[in-house]
Design a protein around this motif. Sequence first.
Motif, PDB file in Angstrom:
ATOM      1  N   GLY A   1      43.834  26.568  34.107  1.00 20.66           N
ATOM      2  CA  GLY A   1      44.663  27.665  33.622  1.00 20.66           C
ATOM      3  C   GLY A   1      45.540  28.284  34.704  1.00 20.66           C
TER       4      GLY A   1
ATOM      5  N   ILE B   1      38.520  38.845  36.757  1.00 19.20           N
ATOM      6  CA  ILE B   1      38.594  37.647  35.924  1.00 19.20           C
ATOM      7  C   ILE B   1      37.726  37.876  34.687  1.00 19.20           C
ATOM      8  CG2 ILE B   1      38.282  35.148  35.825  1.00 19.20           C
ATOM      9  CD1 ILE B   1      40.290  36.187  37.964  1.00 19.20           C
TER      10      ILE B   1
ATOM     11  N   LEU C   1      42.946  38.883  34.718  1.00 23.90           N
ATOM     12  CA  LEU C   1      43.256  37.501  34.377  1.00 23.90           C
ATOM     13  C   LEU C   1      42.262  37.095  33.290  1.00 23.90           C
ATOM     14  CD1 LEU C   1      43.789  36.119  37.994  1.00 23.90           C
ATOM     15  CD2 LEU C   1      45.514  36.960  36.384  1.00 23.90           C
ATOM     16  N   THR C   2      42.771  36.989  32.077  1.00 24.56           N
ATOM     17  CA  THR C   2      41.914  37.001  30.894  1.00 24.56           C
ATOM     18  C   THR C   2      42.031  35.736  30.058  1.00 24.56           C
ATOM     19  OG1 THR C   2      42.213  39.403  30.787  1.00 24.56           O
ATOM     20  CG2 THR C   2      41.375  38.322  28.806  1.00 24.56           C
ATOM     21  N   GLY C   3      40.894  35.168  29.704  1.00 26.93           N
ATOM     22  CA  GLY C   3      40.866  34.012  28.810  1.00 26.93           C
ATOM     23  C   GLY C   3      40.879  34.471  27.356  1.00 26.93           C
TER      24      GLY C   3
ATOM     25  N   ASP D   1      40.143  29.335  29.214  1.00 28.61           N
ATOM     26  CA  ASP D   1      39.584  30.082  30.349  1.00 28.61           C
ATOM     27  C   ASP D   1      40.585  30.061  31.501  1.00 28.61           C
ATOM     28  OD1 ASP D   1      36.920  31.147  31.726  1.00 28.61           O
ATOM     29  OD2 ASP D   1      37.908  29.762  33.123  1.00 28.61           O
ATOM     30  N   PRO D   2      40.786  31.189  32.186  1.00 32.38           N
ATOM     31  CA  PRO D   2      41.820  31.241  33.229  1.00 32.38           C
ATOM     32  C   PRO D   2      41.546  30.351  34.441  1.00 32.38           C
ATOM     33  CG  PRO D   2      40.541  33.284  33.191  1.00 32.38           C
ATOM     34  CD  PRO D   2      40.148  32.506  31.982  1.00 32.38           C
ATOM     35  N   TYR D   3      40.270  30.005  34.650  1.00 31.84           N
ATOM     36  CA  TYR D   3      39.935  29.216  35.838  1.00 31.84           C
ATOM     37  C   TYR D   3      39.669  27.747  35.519  1.00 31.84           C
ATOM     38  CZ  TYR D   3      39.649  32.882  39.428  1.00 31.84           C
ATOM     39  OH  TYR D   3      39.938  33.858  40.364  1.00 31.84           O
TER      40      TYR D   3
ATOM     41  N   LYS E   1      45.619  34.147  28.834  1.00 34.57           N
ATOM     42  CA  LYS E   1      45.757  32.694  28.885  1.00 34.57           C
ATOM     43  C   LYS E   1      44.896  32.033  27.815  1.00 34.57           C
ATOM     44  CE  LYS E   1      46.349  32.400  33.909  1.00 34.57           C
ATOM     45  NZ  LYS E   1      47.429  31.415  33.881  1.00 34.57           N
TER      46      LYS E   1
ATOM     47  N   ASP F   1      50.541  33.512  27.097  1.00 37.62           N
ATOM     48  CA  ASP F   1      50.939  32.111  27.016  1.00 37.62           C
ATOM     49  C   ASP F   1      51.328  31.711  25.591  1.00 37.62           C
ATOM     50  OD1 ASP F   1      50.693  31.543  29.671  1.00 37.62           O
ATOM     51  OD2 ASP F   1      48.689  30.670  29.537  1.00 37.62           O
TER      52      ASP F   1
ATOM     53  N   ARG G   1      46.906  39.441  32.016  1.00 37.06           N
ATOM     54  CA  ARG G   1      47.483  38.092  31.991  1.00 37.06           C
ATOM     55  C   ARG G   1      46.630  37.276  31.024  1.00 37.06           C
ATOM     56  NH1 ARG G   1      50.094  34.053  31.059  1.00 37.06           N
ATOM     57  NH2 ARG G   1      50.486  32.393  32.583  1.00 37.06           N
TER      58      ARG G   1
ATOM     59  N   GLY H   1      44.749  30.158  36.918  1.00 32.78           N
ATOM     60  CA  GLY H   1      44.321  31.518  37.251  1.00 32.78           C
ATOM     61  C   GLY H   1      44.043  31.692  38.729  1.00 32.78           C
TER      62      GLY H   1
END
Length: 553
Positions: free
Chosen positions: A111, A129, A23-25, A106-108, A103, A51, A101, A113
């Motif tokens: 996002g 992450i 899960l990548t920003g 930042d995924p968190y 995004k 995205d 994935r 995530g």
Amino acid sequence: MDKNKNKEEKKTDKNSKTGMVYLTGAGPGDPELLTLKAKTVLQEADVIVYDSLISEEILSYAKDGCEIIYAGKRSSNHSLPQYSINELLAEKAKENKVVVRLKGGDPYLFGRGGEEAERLFKDAIPFEIIPGISSSFAVPAYAGIPLTHRDYASTVAIVTGHEGEHKEKSTINWDKLSGADTIVILMGHKNLDSIAKNIISSGKDKDTPCAVIQEGTTLNQKAAAGTLATIKDEADRHGLKSPLILIVGNVVKLRDILNWFEKRPLSGLKVMVTRAEGQAGTLIHRLKRLGAFVMNLPLIKAVKGGSNIDRAKIHEAIKNIKDYDYIIFTSVNGVSGFFDEFFLKGLDARSLFGKKIISVGKVTSLELKKYGIVPDIIPSEFSQTGIINIIKDTELKGKKILFPQALKINAELPEFLISRGAILENLPVYETVIPEKSKEEIYEIFSSLITTKGNGAKRVHKNIGLPNDLSLSSFVVSFTSYSTVENFVNLAEGIQKGLLKRITGSGVKFASIGEKTAKYALGFGIKSDIISKDVNIDSLVDGIVDFYRKNKI
């Protein structure tokens, strides 16, 4: 123990192995703000689910054969609902694939995530992450707004402007948030008016400075400043749209003196770079650093070993290499096209002992060095004219000269050599074609000039990678060779007869590398507004900067 049964069990275990999900920003928009770790997993991924705000430049890190799936969500327009994305990630991982994935930001941080990670945990699918640079602080920084400052702000609140649609009412406690010195609202375009009113009603002065920034950190960045009472009107007046960030607080006052990104020399300028594929890096880098929105649309693609290239002739020249006195190289492709065949024949640099190697310039010389060749002669002017000037006093009569080149080239140097009595072997080692992708994008760029039976063509951008504003009055087409000029002309007229004349009369500016390229363009009716003093990339960029120092973009 039944050995065959044991082998079968091991085989089954292997086939049921689960892959990995990252899960990548992707960061706030500027591709150079992507983290090194994110780049690494993108290059390893079997599947990328991305995205809507991810640029084509970031996606270009994907390896050949990678499955790239668009899952963009913009306000109420969702290509895939979130639950479907969650299931897709699990499904692909169960196929023993490396899944990224990707995004924005930042995924968190708003996002979703966390929801995706929960779904993966449910099926015991391994995940990691990879944090990304958040737009919450990167976008204000690019707009000249520090979120904290000893004189203005010690506390910061980050808020979503677009809560989950499943909620019956907002859960944001504006009364408490209004106490923060700086408030950052992400995804707030749709609810901008109500957000500003909520903050005012919760205790903030209506005259508190505000700024709204659209597509921050990208070359589409636009911003407007005002107060809580006026910010909605200012955003509308400047035509700002989603994705948009709102910043509230006295730190916004610093924008007037700290706004660096929008004040670079070429900010607001769009430049079409037409150099050959893989050879435009230096030009693109310099233009971007100066603030230009660069569209990399190569009008030349080098094809080696095509049906029009006589490999037997190349092999014959290599066989007789000892007979030549000079070998001339005027392009990177000429070097690689020749030496790839040369080394395949089992030869190396020792076979060139006693030959004078002439290189047209620095870039071609660097390519020669990859093959262990150091040129004997490099002109100060990187062009065929420069070569002529540096050898014009050399006795060439009876000298055998090998000239590896493109199938179609400028005849100036060959004609000079023959006129001086040299025995010249023109040796085509590659040909140039127009890349298909460039044809499509040039059609899109100039679609407003294409006449139709209806109301004209409508441009539809695939993602944030293209400029929103393609006002042709702030648009430059750059030419770095005769081929780029000729291919541009052929493309324009191939799209629609008479299109070239409409382009030249539309306000588009043209920049040519050197007088000879400019003169060649003029032969097609294209007047160069910018002509570099010297025939090199640095001089071309300097020419563009000088022009727009005197002429407002």
